[in-house]
Design an enzyme around this catalytic site. Structure first.
Site, short mmCIF file in Angstrom:
data_model
loop_
_atom_site.label_atom_id
_atom_site.label_comp_id
_atom_site.label_asym_id
_atom_site.label_seq_id
_atom_site.Cartn_x
_atom_site.Cartn_y
_atom_site.Cartn_z
N TYR A 144 0.86 -1.18 0.00
CA TYR A 144 0.00 0.00 0.00
C TYR A 144 0.90 1.23 0.00
O TYR A 144 1.83 1.32 0.80
CB TYR A 144 -0.91 0.01 1.25
N ASP A 247 9.37 2.59 -0.52
CA ASP A 247 8.35 3.23 0.29
C ASP A 247 8.64 2.87 1.74
O ASP A 247 8.30 1.79 2.21
CB ASP A 247 6.95 2.75 -0.13
N LYS A 275 4.98 8.80 8.66
CA LYS A 275 4.72 8.09 9.92
C LYS A 275 5.75 8.43 11.02
O LYS A 275 5.70 9.49 11.59
CB LYS A 275 4.63 6.60 9.65
C1 LIG Z 1 3.72 1.92 3.21
C2 LIG Z 1 2.80 3.10 3.13
N1 LIG Z 1 2.98 4.04 2.19
C3 LIG Z 1 2.20 5.12 2.09
C4 LIG Z 1 1.15 5.30 2.96
C5 LIG Z 1 0.28 6.52 2.84
O1 LIG Z 1 0.58 7.39 3.88
P1 LIG Z 1 -0.49 8.49 4.34
O2 LIG Z 1 -1.61 7.75 4.99
O3 LIG Z 1 0.29 9.36 5.27
O4 LIG Z 1 -0.92 9.22 3.13
C6 LIG Z 1 0.90 4.35 3.95
C7 LIG Z 1 -0.21 4.51 4.88
O5 LIG Z 1 -0.53 3.66 5.68
C8 LIG Z 1 1.74 3.21 4.03
O6 LIG Z 1 1.54 2.25 4.94
#
Ligand SMILES: Cc1ncc(COP(=O)(O)O)c(C=O)c1O
Length: 437
Positions: A144, A247, A275
């Protein structure tokens, strides 16, 4: 019996009138009787509107790494608010925050701050496309990367049955509302399957702008990369002139101060952080190295945002990463996380439950089944029912993991040894309840 006490139920009733389904983000709706309304957090705990305390392993889907309301972050953010937050000029705090991030993640040559993980991955993909002049983005099943169109295929919300054959995977949309054309430039692959990646590159490598990957599956139980997988992606990207994007939104600053690149020893071209970067304050960053950053330096590839690098965000980042650089919070996470992983594994084994505790002490998850999964497809037989019964019973007893069967636990560094002991006792009682013993 739902999770809401009387005051929580009252607040949720009000919430339903003012917010769609009573929430500001789709996944927060656990049903009308089970959606919690929280009043505050403190260290390792959160409290609902009835004043009920929970030991928090959800931690906002992972951001809160030092503990709720950590004094160093509170002080930094309070000072930043008082000094004016948004100027849309470079600010001194932003420079020192960027230097602190670079100290923690030394492979990063330069970075830009953004506000959320979604924004970071969106910009990283555009940078890869703009720099290479190619269209195709490769992503992995069960990964994700946020809420924008290009990455909402074959996420953990897409059913495994929709992913097609492992040899010809089908990008399975997670939502309605994505324009038809988007899928033509997205390729999805099973995670941890280097041969599948090699086949795709052999077919279309010169059209691939970039590969985006969660180096460890922060959205599927903390599944780890097989040996050679990340190295293989690095090699493919180098061979075909594609950009490798990590990511690190969940892994960054959590599985090691320097994130997955440090933990696994593979260096991407670009990485996205959010995060744990701000201990719960919205802040994100896109870091990179090498010529791909020329894409931004030239000004020909757009990256912008009113709130990028705002004072509150960067103050939180500097304070959080500053604390992490002392080494103490992650040493603590290693200790409590390991105790939890080992303790829960023993309780499950003692009861004869086929189970695997996956991941790393800072981020770990549970698979209930006979053989440990190495990708999202491998979780299809997970006993999600048992997991949900277990976690709901834990929440009723005041320990709060997310009941989603794929979501890892995210301990924070404020957990005491006593909290760990309480958690294991609650896990044991709740497991017996879930098993009907
Ligand atoms: C691995 C990863 N990338 C991107 C995101 C997206 O981040 P945001 O919710 O701050 O937009 C998340 C959200 O849980 C994530 O787990």
């Amino acid at each position: 019996m739902g999770l809401q006490g009387p005051k929580t139920a009252e607040w949720f009733e009000r919430a339903k009138h003012a917010l769609v389904n009573g929430v500001s983000s789709g996944w927060r709706h656990w049903g009308d009787d089970d959606t919690l309304v929280l009043a505050r957090g403190d260290g390792a705990y959160v409290y609902d509107s009835d004043g009920k305390q929970y030991i928090d392993y959800h931690n906002g889907f992972g951001p809160v790494i030092l503990g709720h309301g950590h004094p160093a972050v509170v002080e930094a953010v309070t000072k930043a608010v008082a000094a004016g937050t948004t100027f849309a000029f470079t600010q001194e705090r932003e420079v020192s925050a960027a230097e602190t991030v670079k100290a923690a993640v030394p492979w990063i040559e330069q970075l830009r701050f953004t506000n959320t993980g979604t924004e970071a991955t969106m910009h990283a993909l555009r940078l890869a496309r703009g720099y290479t002049g190619r269209d195709i983005i490769v992503k992995f099943e069960g990964n994700y990367h946020g809420a924008h169109d290009y990455v909402l295929y074959s996420t953990p919300s897409s059913p495994v049955e929709a992913l097609g054959s492992r040899f010809r995977p089908v990008p399975a949309p997670t939502t309605s509302g994505i324009p038809d054309g988007v899928v033509t430039v997205v390729r999805t692959l099973p995670y941890n399957d280097l041969e599948a990646a090699e086949r795709l590159f052999a077919d279309e490598g010169r059209r691939i702008a970039g590969v985006i990957v969660e180096p460890m599956l922060g959205n599927v139980m903390g599944i780890q990369p097989r040996e050679g997988f990340l190295e293989g992606l690095r090699r493919l990207c180098d061979t075909y002139g594609s950009i490798l994007i990590f990511d690190e939104v969940k892994t960054g600053f959590r599985i090691a101060v320097g994130g997955a690149a440090e933990a696994y020893g593979v260096i991407p071209d670009v990485a996205c952080f959010a995060k744990a970067l701000g201990n719960g304050v919205p802040v994100a960053a896109i870091g990179g190295r090498g010529p791909v950053l020329d894409g931004w330096r030239d000004g020909g590839i757009a990256q912008m945002g009113t709130y990028c690098g705002n004072g509150v965000a960067v103050a939180a980042a500097e304070a959080t990463v500053g604390e992490l650089l002392t080494g103490k919070p992650l040493a603590r996470l290693e200790r409590v996380g390991r105790a939890l992983m080992e303790g829960t594994a023993k309780i499950l084994a003692d009861r004869g439950v086929d189970a695997f505790v996956l991941g790393k002490p800072g981020m770990f998850g549970f698979y209930f089944g006979e053989s440990a999964p190495h990708d999202y497809r491998g979780t299809a037989d997970h006993d999600a029912d048992l997991y949900e019964k277990l976690t709901m019973a834990m929440i009723r007893r005041g320990v709060l993991p997310h009941p989603d069967a794929l979501e890892p636990w995210f301990p924070n560094a404020a957990l005491s040894d006593e909290d760990v002991a309480t958690t294991l006792m609650v896990f044991e009682e709740s497991l017996d309840e879930a098993l009907g013993r």
